[in-house]
Design an enzyme around this catalytic site. Structure first.
Site, PDB file in Angstrom:
ATOM      1  N   ASP A   1      -5.511  -4.138  -2.271  1.00 24.64           N
ATOM      2  CA  ASP A   1      -4.496  -3.774  -1.289  1.00 24.64           C
ATOM      3  C   ASP A   1      -3.869  -5.003  -0.620  1.00 24.64           C
ATOM      4  OD1 ASP A   1      -3.180  -2.770   1.103  1.00 24.64           O
ATOM      5  OD2 ASP A   1      -4.314  -0.927   0.813  1.00 24.64           O
TER       6      ASP A   1
ATOM      7  N   SER B   1       0.835  -1.194   0.000  1.00 26.42           N
ATOM      8  CA  SER B   1       0.000   0.000   0.000  1.00 26.42           C
ATOM      9  C   SER B   1       0.878   1.256   0.000  1.00 26.42           C
ATOM     10  CB  SER B   1      -0.963  -0.047   1.180  1.00 26.42           C
ATOM     11  OG  SER B   1      -2.075   0.801   0.973  1.00 26.42           O
TER      12      SER B   1
END
Length: 285
Positions: A160, A44
């Site tokens: 993610d 991320s």
């Protein structure tokens, strides 16, 4: 940096949204101590910072970009709202932003070997991205479910990586790192999450708001528990957990870039001498 015994140093940067701006300070502190990683992994926002650094941007250059995009007006230019079927935002403008700053480089072009993590919703597995366009991999690793549309490629729906591995120390170890440093900006920071703030906004009914808060709290719990399990199995040699202000969440707090960078630098300084000893550095640069 000269290393007596060719000890490979691996750096892992966690996800955490705006909290991840502290990673820039970590890189600044390491460079000031003439310590540079031989391997990088990130998830991320940690993946964004790691990719920028691996592509050749200096910590100071990354800092300038963070400061430039600290305002709501600038950030909104990266937003492209869409019908909420796969996510609130399409993510094409964000991809273009990554492409611009990564200058179209591939993983083969990087100056430091890099692995980014994502999760494939189709296979329900963690995916380690080590080839192809870096910008596309970065776009995949930041795809917070419900917020950004997944990246679809090769029969995969990538979101993610923090869902299954928010601090991928095990990944950098598998790349060949002998000494590892993990930087966790997510797990030990309290305060309201982005999902709680979103659930309390006036534009949402109490029912929908409460639902968002429950889902968000569940997601936070999942990420933190997965990180704990991973760290128990593959602990880093050094672990930094910068003290991020409670009001900085996954999405809010980018306007505090300067403060967050300073926090990251301050959190790194105490471990530098021990890290230098572990790496057996000389003073020949």
């Amino acid at each position: 940096m000269t290393n007596k015994n060719d000890i490979n140093f691996g750096l892992t940067l966690s996800g955490g949204g705006a909290r991840g701006l502290a990673h820039i300070g970590v890189l600044k502190a390491l460079e000031n101590a003439n310590i540079r990683p031989d391997y990088l992994t990130g998830t991320s926002m940690g993946g964004v910072i790691a990719a920028a650094y691996a592509s050749g941007l200096s910590p100071d250059e990354i800092e300038q970009i963070a400061l430039e995009y600290g305002s709501i007006r600038k950030l909104w230019k990266l937003a492209d709202p869409t019908l909420p079927r796969r996510g609130l935002f399409q993510g094409e403008r964000l991809l273009a932003f990554f492409e611009d700053h990564m200058q179209g480089c591939t993983f083969a072009d990087l100056r430091i070997p890099l692995t980014l993590t994502a999760v494939d919703l189709n296979s329900r597995q963690e995916i380690r991205i080590q080839e192809g366009l870096v910008s596309e991999a970065v776009r995949a690793t930041v795809s917070i479910p419900g917020l950004l549309a997944p990246v679809e490629r090769n029969g995969q729906r990538l979101v993610d990586g923090g869902l299954l591995n928010n601090l991928p120390v095990d990944v950098v170890q598998s790349m060949g790192a002998d000494v590892t440093l993990g930087v966790d900006v997510y797990s030990k920071n309290g305060g309201p999450s982005f999902w709680q703030e979103l659930g309390q906004t006036r534009v949402l009914s109490q029912t929908i708001g409460d639902l968002i808060m429950v889902l968000g709290d569940s997601l936070d719990l999942l990420i933190q528990q997965q990180s704990l399990n991973k760290l128990q199995k593959s602990p880093p040699d050094f672990l930094i957990s910068p003290s991020i202000p409670a009001e900085v969440t996954v999405v809010t707090g980018y306007h505090r870039a300067a403060d967050l960078i300073a926090i990251g630098e301050e959190a790194t300084t105490p471990i530098l001498s021990d890290l230098q000893v572990a790496l057996q550095l000389t003073n020949q640069f």
